[in-house]
Design a protein around this motif. Sequence first.
Motif, mmCIF file in Angstrom:
data_model
loop_
_atom_site.group_PDB
_atom_site.id
_atom_site.type_symbol
_atom_site.label_atom_id
_atom_site.label_comp_id
_atom_site.label_asym_id
_atom_site.label_seq_id
_atom_site.Cartn_x
_atom_site.Cartn_y
_atom_site.Cartn_z
ATOM 1 N N LEU A 417 1.891 -8.177 4.506
ATOM 2 C CA LEU A 417 0.829 -9.716 3.874
ATOM 3 C C LEU A 417 -0.396 -9.319 3.471
ATOM 4 O O LEU A 417 -1.636 -8.794 2.282
ATOM 5 N N THR A 418 -1.285 -8.303 5.133
ATOM 6 C CA THR A 418 -3.023 -7.467 4.326
ATOM 7 C C THR A 418 -2.309 -6.032 4.027
ATOM 8 O O THR A 418 -2.895 -6.517 2.726
ATOM 9 N N ARG A 419 -1.202 -5.485 3.759
ATOM 10 C CA ARG A 419 -1.109 -4.526 2.818
ATOM 11 C C ARG A 419 -0.760 -5.103 1.741
ATOM 12 O O ARG A 419 -0.982 -4.551 0.471
ATOM 13 N N ALA A 420 -0.511 -5.852 1.536
ATOM 14 C CA ALA A 420 -0.020 -5.968 -0.306
ATOM 15 C C ALA A 420 -1.351 -6.687 -0.522
ATOM 16 O O ALA A 420 -1.573 -6.683 -1.803
ATOM 17 N N ALA A 421 -1.871 -7.737 0.103
ATOM 18 C CA ALA A 421 -3.253 -7.978 -0.598
ATOM 19 C C ALA A 421 -3.957 -6.615 -1.023
ATOM 20 O O ALA A 421 -4.542 -6.509 -2.370
ATOM 21 N N SER A 422 -3.883 -5.437 -0.435
ATOM 22 C CA SER A 422 -4.316 -4.458 -0.905
ATOM 23 C C SER A 422 -4.215 -3.743 -1.676
ATOM 24 O O SER A 422 -4.764 -2.599 -2.378
ATOM 25 N N ALA A 423 -2.307 -3.829 -1.995
ATOM 26 C CA ALA A 423 -2.066 -3.108 -2.907
ATOM 27 C C ALA A 423 -2.363 -3.714 -4.241
ATOM 28 O O ALA A 423 -2.773 -3.368 -5.176
ATOM 29 N N HIS A 424 -2.592 -4.644 -4.627
ATOM 30 C CA HIS A 424 -3.051 -5.832 -5.164
ATOM 31 C C HIS A 424 -4.658 -5.577 -5.756
ATOM 32 O O HIS A 424 -4.646 -4.949 -7.520
ATOM 33 N N LEU A 425 -4.879 -4.920 -5.410
ATOM 34 C CA LEU A 425 -6.726 -4.943 -4.799
ATOM 35 C C LEU A 425 -6.929 -3.161 -6.082
ATOM 36 O O LEU A 425 -7.735 -3.282 -6.597
ATOM 37 N N ALA A 432 -4.462 -11.983 -7.812
ATOM 38 C CA ALA A 432 -3.904 -11.680 -6.611
ATOM 39 C C ALA A 432 -3.877 -10.556 -5.368
ATOM 40 O O ALA A 432 -3.502 -11.595 -4.086
ATOM 41 N N GLY A 433 -5.019 -10.072 -5.525
ATOM 42 C CA GLY A 433 -5.499 -9.502 -3.860
ATOM 43 C C GLY A 433 -5.973 -10.634 -3.244
ATOM 44 O O GLY A 433 -5.623 -10.825 -2.143
ATOM 45 N N CYS A 434 -7.122 -11.014 -3.230
ATOM 46 C CA CYS A 434 -7.757 -13.095 -2.745
ATOM 47 C C CYS A 434 -6.657 -13.262 -2.702
ATOM 48 O O CYS A 434 -6.269 -14.555 -1.328
ATOM 49 N N ALA A 435 -5.773 -13.892 -2.962
ATOM 50 C CA ALA A 435 -4.782 -15.244 -3.826
ATOM 51 C C ALA A 435 -3.822 -15.120 -1.811
ATOM 52 O O ALA A 435 -3.156 -15.421 -0.770
#
Length: 489
Positions: A417-425, A432-435
């Motif tokens: 999830l942390t890496r997915a957030a980084s990818a969105h950002l 999407a990144g913050c969610a």
Amino acid sequence: MSQYNPDALCSACTRVHAHDRNTLTVPARVWRDPAVRQALAAWDFGRASQLIRQRGSLRQEDLSQLTGLSQAFLSMLESGSRRLTNIDKIVEFLAGLGVPAELVPLPLPRPVTNPSLPSDLAAEDLDPVLPWTAARMVTALGAAVGGSAMDRRRFLGVSGVALTAFVHQWGTAEVEPLVRAADGSQLTNDLLDSLQQTTDSLRVMDASTGSGTLAELGDAHLAFLKRLVQHASYGEAAGRRLASIIADTATQTGWFTFDSGNHDGTQAYLLAALRAAKASGDIRLGAGALSYMAIHGYSTGSPRSAVIAASAAREKIRNLDAPALEAMLLTRQARGHAKLGEQDEAVAALDRAAELCARGRSEKDPAWLYWINTGEIHGQSGSCYLDLGEPDKAVVSFTQARKALNPADQRTRGLFLTRAASAHLREGDVDAGCATAHEALDLAEQLQSARLNDHIQSMLAELQPVNHTAYARDLQERAAAVMGTRSRT
């Protein structure tokens, strides 16, 4: 005849230009050339450099790219006006070229008295090129569990050629049977079953709650196993089984140590696990230890070591028909390639891992590898794409991973999830990144994992360009509260 495959290690040490992706490699035939082998055995690195270039049709610029040494230095090295004497530079030179470990006699220390180890073990050394005896396995355990900080520092930076020495010896060295006929209590199958169940329970606890509270428990269990090796009575069959439990426990404790943030103490456990795996006769346990060495490598700035460890383990199990085990090793190898910018190699490894995972498990796949599934493959693919600078592909892979992960494996879910957030950002999708980041924080409140903490900090660093937005400010405030609470517990 050695089963070590220089072609495989050479292939593992391929380099790719970060800009044009043109692959550089030393052809495998070079390592079979008698003149090259003689120069390496004599530590004549100037002559070796010249011969490797000539036999491999390479330029000095190519060797510079592979080794990190300047072209000017290589020119002086080959002319004899400069010498390569610094051990760190020697390791960079040899590892960068992908020189098989058995071609270079390492100047490793001879047996010395070590007062911090128990007196009956003091004469035994940790040098991988010495015979892999049962006593040296116990010495390695002592350095991990009961040794001093100085003992553990002997393992720091075990990478490059030093790592290949351990890997090669694991694959080829003879090992004496683990047998002890003495006055001590006889090991029973019931006791061995119970000891294995303890290790299995620690593994399950780690997946669900993180390793923050488990390193000390793993140490205590490993210390008890070490005492059994030294004081119990057992035949060869029981000795092999005891060694397998030690290998499994040492690998897990090394992982607990790493995940709790003690990266320096990790390798001592994993190298002890490698010795115990050798004594057990189960190559799958050795492959498991190497897989965690690979994680240690790509997570601590030594991605080439990750490729070496994972590819060597794959070579050893290639005739075993254990698709889940090989798929897991391929993901570790892919992460190393991705950190090095080697896109073609990373993608090929991931594709092969997906194919093997789709086959399902075989009876040769170890029971401790229950967690490998398509969710893990997708998540590691996303991590590779993130390292390769392709956040759009990373987002797709992480989305697939969330659907397929084992629900009980909370820490892995949090990491992805942390890496997915980084990818969105990185894609510019702040909402999407913050969610996604908030979901990662939900899990962080429940887990004890220094590794997850590090990933959260990296994720938060991605917010710097958008800190002016309400979404980013809200996330930063919550993260500060969560991390502050965790630091006080």
